[in-house]
Design an enzyme around this catalytic site. Structure first.
Site, PDB file in Angstrom:
ATOM      1  N   GLY A  48      -8.990 -10.998 -15.606  1.00 51.29           N
ATOM      2  CA  GLY A  48      -9.857  -9.938 -16.133  1.00 51.29           C
ATOM      3  C   GLY A  48      -9.008  -8.825 -16.713  1.00 51.29           C
ATOM      4  O   GLY A  48      -9.220  -7.646 -16.440  1.00 51.29           O
ATOM      5  N   THR A  51      -9.835  -5.544 -20.504  1.00 51.26           N
ATOM      6  CA  THR A  51     -10.541  -4.258 -20.627  1.00 51.26           C
ATOM      7  C   THR A  51     -10.597  -3.590 -19.243  1.00 51.26           C
ATOM      8  O   THR A  51     -10.230  -4.201 -18.238  1.00 51.26           O
ATOM      9  CB  THR A  51     -12.000  -4.435 -21.133  1.00 51.26           C
ATOM     10  OG1 THR A  51     -12.686  -5.337 -20.253  1.00 51.26           O
ATOM     11  CG2 THR A  51     -12.061  -4.971 -22.543  1.00 51.26           C
ATOM     12  N   TYR A 226     -16.982  -1.000  -5.565  1.00 50.55           N
ATOM     13  CA  TYR A 226     -17.515   0.335  -5.759  1.00 50.55           C
ATOM     14  C   TYR A 226     -18.521   0.632  -4.657  1.00 50.55           C
ATOM     15  O   TYR A 226     -19.224  -0.268  -4.199  1.00 50.55           O
ATOM     16  CB  TYR A 226     -18.186   0.456  -7.135  1.00 50.55           C
ATOM     17  CG  TYR A 226     -18.713   1.843  -7.399  1.00 50.55           C
ATOM     18  CD1 TYR A 226     -17.835   2.910  -7.525  1.00 50.55           C
ATOM     19  CD2 TYR A 226     -20.079   2.084  -7.472  1.00 50.55           C
ATOM     20  CE1 TYR A 226     -18.310   4.197  -7.727  1.00 50.55           C
ATOM     21  CE2 TYR A 226     -20.571   3.364  -7.683  1.00 50.55           C
ATOM     22  CZ  TYR A 226     -19.675   4.411  -7.807  1.00 50.55           C
ATOM     23  OH  TYR A 226     -20.141   5.683  -8.002  1.00 50.55           O
ATOM     24  N   TYR A 236     -27.063   0.208  -6.459  1.00 50.47           N
ATOM     25  CA  TYR A 236     -25.706  -0.345  -6.378  1.00 50.47           C
ATOM     26  C   TYR A 236     -25.374  -0.863  -4.976  1.00 50.47           C
ATOM     27  O   TYR A 236     -25.496  -2.047  -4.699  1.00 50.47           O
ATOM     28  CB  TYR A 236     -24.654   0.667  -6.869  1.00 50.47           C
ATOM     29  CG  TYR A 236     -23.399  -0.081  -7.277  1.00 50.47           C
ATOM     30  CD1 TYR A 236     -23.142  -0.403  -8.599  1.00 50.47           C
ATOM     31  CD2 TYR A 236     -22.509  -0.556  -6.300  1.00 50.47           C
ATOM     32  CE1 TYR A 236     -22.028  -1.159  -8.940  1.00 50.47           C
ATOM     33  CE2 TYR A 236     -21.399  -1.304  -6.645  1.00 50.47           C
ATOM     34  CZ  TYR A 236     -21.167  -1.598  -7.960  1.00 50.47           C
ATOM     35  OH  TYR A 236     -20.086  -2.365  -8.290  1.00 50.47           O
ATOM     36  N   LYS A 245     -20.586  -7.348  -3.521  1.00 49.63           N
ATOM     37  CA  LYS A 245     -19.372  -6.634  -3.123  1.00 49.63           C
ATOM     38  C   LYS A 245     -19.103  -6.818  -1.623  1.00 49.63           C
ATOM     39  O   LYS A 245     -17.950  -6.905  -1.203  1.00 49.63           O
ATOM     40  CB  LYS A 245     -19.476  -5.145  -3.483  1.00 49.63           C
ATOM     41  CG  LYS A 245     -19.477  -4.870  -4.995  1.00 49.63           C
ATOM     42  CD  LYS A 245     -18.220  -5.399  -5.675  1.00 49.63           C
ATOM     43  CE  LYS A 245     -18.152  -5.023  -7.144  1.00 49.63           C
ATOM     44  NZ  LYS A 245     -17.038  -5.710  -7.847  1.00 49.63           N
ATOM     45  N   LEU A 274     -16.641   4.754 -13.474  1.00 48.92           N
ATOM     46  CA  LEU A 274     -16.042   5.036 -14.774  1.00 48.92           C
ATOM     47  C   LEU A 274     -16.841   4.406 -15.892  1.00 48.92           C
ATOM     48  O   LEU A 274     -17.629   3.493 -15.678  1.00 48.92           O
ATOM     49  CB  LEU A 274     -14.630   4.444 -14.806  1.00 48.92           C
ATOM     50  CG  LEU A 274     -13.567   5.274 -14.102  1.00 48.92           C
ATOM     51  CD1 LEU A 274     -12.314   4.479 -13.967  1.00 48.92           C
ATOM     52  CD2 LEU A 274     -13.316   6.542 -14.896  1.00 48.92           C
TER      53      LEU A 274
HETATM   54  P1  NAI Z   1     -14.775  -4.809 -17.718  1.00 51.42           P
HETATM   55  O1  NAI Z   1     -16.035  -5.357 -18.273  1.00 51.42           O
HETATM   56  O2  NAI Z   1     -14.113  -3.702 -18.440  1.00 51.42           O
HETATM   57  O3  NAI Z   1     -13.696  -5.999 -17.556  1.00 51.42           O
HETATM   58  C1  NAI Z   1     -14.068  -7.286 -17.207  1.00 51.42           C
HETATM   59  C2  NAI Z   1     -12.943  -8.263 -17.474  1.00 51.42           C
HETATM   60  O4  NAI Z   1     -13.359  -9.576 -17.048  1.00 51.42           O
HETATM   61  C3  NAI Z   1     -12.575  -8.423 -18.964  1.00 51.42           C
HETATM   62  O5  NAI Z   1     -11.175  -8.611 -19.067  1.00 51.42           O
HETATM   63  C4  NAI Z   1     -13.283  -9.712 -19.362  1.00 51.42           C
HETATM   64  O6  NAI Z   1     -12.682 -10.413 -20.446  1.00 51.42           O
HETATM   65  C5  NAI Z   1     -13.133 -10.507 -18.086  1.00 51.42           C
HETATM   66  N1  NAI Z   1     -14.090 -11.608 -17.946  1.00 51.42           N
HETATM   67  C6  NAI Z   1     -15.439 -11.540 -17.832  1.00 51.42           C
HETATM   68  N2  NAI Z   1     -15.949 -12.787 -17.691  1.00 51.42           N
HETATM   69  C7  NAI Z   1     -14.889 -13.643 -17.712  1.00 51.42           C
HETATM   70  C8  NAI Z   1     -14.753 -15.056 -17.603  1.00 51.42           C
HETATM   71  N3  NAI Z   1     -15.799 -15.847 -17.426  1.00 51.42           N
HETATM   72  N4  NAI Z   1     -13.504 -15.573 -17.674  1.00 51.42           N
HETATM   73  C9  NAI Z   1     -12.411 -14.799 -17.867  1.00 51.42           C
HETATM   74  N5  NAI Z   1     -12.485 -13.459 -17.947  1.00 51.42           N
HETATM   75  C10 NAI Z   1     -13.716 -12.890 -17.883  1.00 51.42           C
HETATM   76  O7  NAI Z   1     -15.108  -4.427 -16.203  1.00 51.42           O
HETATM   77  P2  NAI Z   1     -14.557  -3.331 -15.194  1.00 51.42           P
HETATM   78  O8  NAI Z   1     -15.517  -2.224 -15.139  1.00 51.42           O
HETATM   79  O9  NAI Z   1     -13.120  -3.062 -15.412  1.00 51.42           O
HETATM   80  O10 NAI Z   1     -14.733  -4.116 -13.804  1.00 51.42           O
HETATM   81  C11 NAI Z   1     -13.695  -4.796 -13.153  1.00 51.42           C
HETATM   82  C12 NAI Z   1     -13.977  -4.760 -11.658  1.00 51.42           C
HETATM   83  O11 NAI Z   1     -13.978  -3.400 -11.216  1.00 51.42           O
HETATM   84  C13 NAI Z   1     -15.343  -5.325 -11.276  1.00 51.42           C
HETATM   85  O12 NAI Z   1     -15.231  -6.011 -10.052  1.00 51.42           O
HETATM   86  C14 NAI Z   1     -16.184  -4.078 -11.084  1.00 51.42           C
HETATM   87  O13 NAI Z   1     -17.278  -4.274 -10.232  1.00 51.42           O
HETATM   88  C15 NAI Z   1     -15.156  -3.156 -10.469  1.00 51.42           C
HETATM   89  N6  NAI Z   1     -15.475  -1.718 -10.514  1.00 51.42           N
HETATM   90  C16 NAI Z   1     -15.947  -1.111 -11.649  1.00 51.42           C
HETATM   91  C17 NAI Z   1     -16.266   0.237 -11.644  1.00 51.42           C
HETATM   92  C18 NAI Z   1     -16.755   0.941 -12.880  1.00 51.42           C
HETATM   93  O14 NAI Z   1     -17.257   2.059 -12.771  1.00 51.42           O
HETATM   94  N7  NAI Z   1     -16.618   0.361 -14.049  1.00 51.42           N
HETATM   95  C19 NAI Z   1     -16.098   1.067 -10.423  1.00 51.42           C
HETATM   96  C20 NAI Z   1     -15.500   0.349  -9.327  1.00 51.42           C
HETATM   97  C21 NAI Z   1     -15.243  -0.994  -9.374  1.00 51.42           C
HETATM   98 NA    NA Z   2     -11.190  -5.349 -15.939  1.00 52.10          NA
END
Ligand code: NAI
Ligand code: NA
Length: 399
Positions: A48, A51, A226, A236, A245, A274
């Site tokens: 992941g 982004t 989160y 959430y 989670k 975020l």
């Molecule tokens: P994001 O959407 O920015 O990043 C998701 C990543 O997963 C990307 O690199 C995307 O290409 C990849 N991805 C998605 N489906 C895929 C697949 N089938 N195969 C390969 N790669 C795949 O998400 P974000 O916000 O950075 O979230 C990452 C983690 O952080 C999650 O577990 C989220 O719950 C957690 N989180 C997010 C918060 C927020 O406010 N955004 C707060 C706290 C935790």
């Molecule tokens: Na990510």
């Protein structure tokens, strides 16, 4: 081709390659400016990585610790006359800067939930790095094709029990309204969300990596979670995503046992709310984030994904004395500033009075919108969006 932002629903369907490169560059400059001095990871796999938190984790490992990185993600490259996804350009920009700095960086674009991509990743680690000493698990996805059953699970963002009514904002128009979100229809909604965002795939990854012998002695792995304040709990923490989670957290002891003979250890890190592509899709949350940003910026304690990841690595995962501060449930907390009592009290007071009329004064809705569009490479003052970017659309590539 002239690329301007175009939105469909919450998402932005165009991406500006020069702007996304700027976003990546700014994060790299931030990490370099921190002059990290602690011993850190050397060979890192980020699942992941394109982004959000995953990208910032990759940048922190590479430019904070000179680590070799392999990134896995699911993105679309540019096609003729059609820009690629933000994560594609982010990675192209990251690799370009990493390679220029003499750092190893390769990427795998495909479905991380599949056995095939896991095998490809293992093959690449074997060929180029031998082993990895840190695995970051940062997937956020609306669905998952289960690799053993072939069943496609779709996650839902719903409360459990009674319908949930609260304020929400359309951050494009700054219109504040009440929203009622209907609860789950059945246990199946919970099970599907757990299947997508719970810990099973993290476990599959670690099992496969271990069986292939590509995990180093003392390996660490971390996944992100989160919690957030009371006012978002129904959607959430206590909703379907929260159940997923919880499942992720329950995976920690399982992985610790799996990794025990390598002296390896696993963690869930609770991160701050975020603006990312994923979080903008959750009702109620963007309004909360807009108020939170205002309060935290006023107090001088605002953080984005890169500030969060720098603290995670330098002050949690890789401290000078080797001690990792944990909460009473064994979790890493980098949501400490968000959850500070004075911060939450002020957000709460603003939450009670926020309306469409006062939102521009009492919240940072503008900052939210700016940051959202910056995820796609827009809203950078330095970039002229009326200029043709033809070359940039097709040139960036990843290795
Ligand atoms: P994001 O959407 O920015 O990043 C998701 C990543 O997963 C990307 O690199 C995307 O290409 C990849 N991805 C998605 N489906 C895929 C697949 N089938 N195969 C390969 N790669 C795949 O998400 P974000 O916000 O950075 O979230 C990452 C983690 O952080 C999650 O577990 C989220 O719950 C957690 N989180 C997010 C918060 C927020 O406010 N955004 C707060 C706290 C935790
Ligand atoms: Na990510």
């Amino acid at each position: 081709m002239i690329i301007q932002p175009r939105t469909r629903g919450f998402i932005c369907i165009t991406t500006h390659p020069e702007g996304t490169a700027k976003n990546v560059h700014n994060q790299i400059e931030y990490i370099k400016s921190k002059n990290i001095s602690t011993e850190g990871p050397k060979k890192v796999l980020i699942i992941g990585a394109s982004t959000g938190f995953g990208l910032s984790s990759r940048i922190t490992a590479a430019f904070g610790y000179n680590a070799a990185t392999i990134g896995v993600f699911f993105e679309k490259p540019a096609a003729q006359k059609k820009p690629g996804t933000a994560g594609w350009y982010n990675t192209a920009a990251f690799e370009k800067e990493a390679h220029a700095a003499g750092l190893y960086a390769k990427s795998i674009n495909g479905d991380a939930f599949s056995d095939e991509i896991k095998q490809q990743t293992i093959d690449l680690i074997k060929k180029d790095l031998g082993q990895v000493d840190l695995v970051v698990y940062s997937l956020a996805s609306p669905r998952r094709t289960h690799p053993k059953t072939g069943v496609v699970h779709s996650s839902v963002l719903k409360p459990i029990g009674e319908p949930f009514t609260n304020k929400t904002v359309d951050f494009h128009t700054a219109n504040v309204t009440d929203i009622t979100i209907n609860p789950i229809d059945s246990q199946e909604d919970i099970d599907n969300t757990i299947a997508v965002m719970g810990g099973e795939d993290w476990k599959f990854w670690m099992e496969d990596l271990k069986a292939a012998g590509v995990l180093a002695e003392g390996v660490k792995t971390v996944a992100y979670s989160y919690i957030g304040p009371e006012l978002t709990h129904r959607i959430y923490k206590d909703g379907t995503i929260g159940m997923a989670k919880n499942d992720l957290e329950k995976t920690v002891p399982v992985l610790n046992e799996l990794l025990a003979d390598l002296n390896g250890v696993s963690y869930v890190s609770v991160n701050k709310a975020l603006v990312t592509q994923s979080s903008s899709a959750i009702p109620v949350v963007p309004l909360y984030v807009s108020l939170l940003y205002k309060v935290m910026k006023d107090k001088g304690i605002h953080e984005g994904t890169i500030e969060q990841m720098q603290r995670l690595f330098e002050e949690r995962l890789y401290t000078t004395n080797g001690q990792i501060p944990l909460d009473e449930n064994g979790r890493i907390r980098i949501d400490d500033l968000e959850m500070r009592e004075d911060v939450q009290k002020e957000v709460d007071d603003l939450w009670k009075i926020v309306t469409s009329e006062n939102i521009n004064e009492i919240s940072d809705i503008k900052g939210y919108r700016d940051e959202f569009f910056q995820l796609f490479g827009f809203n950078y003052d330095e970039i002229d969006y009326d200029v043709e970017t033809d070359e940039l659309v097709t040139v960036p590539s990843i290795s």
